[in-house]
Design a protein around this motif. Structure first.
Motif, PDB file in Angstrom:
ATOM      1  N   SER A  10       0.838  -1.200   0.000  1.00  0.00           N
ATOM      2  CA  SER A  10       0.000   0.000   0.000  1.00  0.00           C
ATOM      3  C   SER A  10       0.873   1.250   0.000  1.00  0.00           C
ATOM      4  O   SER A  10       2.018   1.234   0.450  1.00  0.00           O
ATOM      5  N   LYS A  11       0.312   2.351  -0.498  1.00  0.00           N
ATOM      6  CA  LYS A  11       1.051   3.610  -0.558  1.00  0.00           C
ATOM      7  C   LYS A  11       1.396   4.100   0.839  1.00  0.00           C
ATOM      8  O   LYS A  11       2.485   4.644   1.063  1.00  0.00           O
ATOM      9  N   GLU A  14       4.456   2.217   2.037  1.00  0.00           N
ATOM     10  CA  GLU A  14       5.649   2.700   1.346  1.00  0.00           C
ATOM     11  C   GLU A  14       6.076   4.077   1.861  1.00  0.00           C
ATOM     12  O   GLU A  14       7.264   4.350   2.010  1.00  0.00           O
ATOM     13  N   ILE A 184       6.370   6.649  -5.496  1.00  0.00           N
ATOM     14  CA  ILE A 184       5.272   5.898  -4.867  1.00  0.00           C
ATOM     15  C   ILE A 184       3.935   6.344  -5.439  1.00  0.00           C
ATOM     16  O   ILE A 184       3.077   5.532  -5.786  1.00  0.00           O
ATOM     17  N   PHE A 185       3.737   7.667  -5.548  1.00  0.00           N
ATOM     18  CA  PHE A 185       2.450   8.167  -6.022  1.00  0.00           C
ATOM     19  C   PHE A 185       2.248   8.031  -7.526  1.00  0.00           C
ATOM     20  O   PHE A 185       1.130   7.837  -7.974  1.00  0.00           O
TER      21      PHE A 185
END
Length: 191
Positions: A10-11, A14, A184-185
């Motif tokens: 999951s973001k 991270e 990440i995004f």
């Protein structure tokens, strides 16, 4: 042929991992450096027209106070610049104990400011020799002539190792952290 599927985390996981890495990689070296080469916050407070109290905080990572010293009824200051001397390669020593090796460099000078209170207490503050006399003049002016209620100064004992080195480490890891958050995004990596 077998294909492997990469497990997606999951973001938020991270991001927490990136933040944790940032704290470990910057804060520990920065804390070690600024513990050895501290910065100080000097706070002078005018209690009445004839009395000035001093409080000095030794800071870790520029802003986190780790110790605090006080002197009431500040009367005077005293400053001293201690010569760092020369650095010599090892060689023989003379009968007086001095080395005769080749000079390879010079050690940095150190500055020391002593804030003296009327009751005998005093505070030693390590200040870079570059700023020592300006800080002392500013404190003298506040004690004798100024009518301001307080004075707050931030000083450092060595600009190169106490500010520039930790700031360089911080800047590098801020860039790495921003790149990590961006990847990440967006799902894209920096290559």
């Amino acid at each position: 042929m077998e294909t492997t599927i990469k497990k997606q985390r999951s973001k938020s996981f991270e991001l927490m991992r990136a933040l944790y890495s940032f704290l470990i990689i910057f804060c520990i070296p920065g804390a070690i450096i600024t513990l050895g080469v501290p910065s100080y916050t000097i706070e002078l407070t005018r209690v009445n027209p004839k009395r000035v109290d001093a409080a000095v905080s030794r800071n870790l990572l520029f802003i986190v106070p780790i110790s605090r010293y006080t002197a009431t009824n500040l009367m005077d200051t005293e400053s001293e610049v201690m010569d760092g001397g020369v650095i010599r390669r090892s060689g023989s020593t003379t009968s007086t104990g001095s080395s005769t090796g080749k000079i390879v460099g010079e050690a940095e000078d150190n500055g020391l400011l002593l804030l003296k209170g009327r009751e005998g207490e005093s505070i030693e503050v390590e200040i870079s020799p570059v700023n020592l006399f300006d800080v002392e003049d500013e404190i003298h002016y506040f004690i004798i002539e100024s009518k301001e209620p307080s004075l707050r100064l931030w000083v450092v004992s060595n600009w190169k190792f106490g500010v520039i080195l930790p700031a360089g480490i911080l800047l590098f890891w801020v860039v790495v952290f921003v790149m990590t958050v961006w990847s990440i995004f967006t799902g894209k990596s920096w290559k």
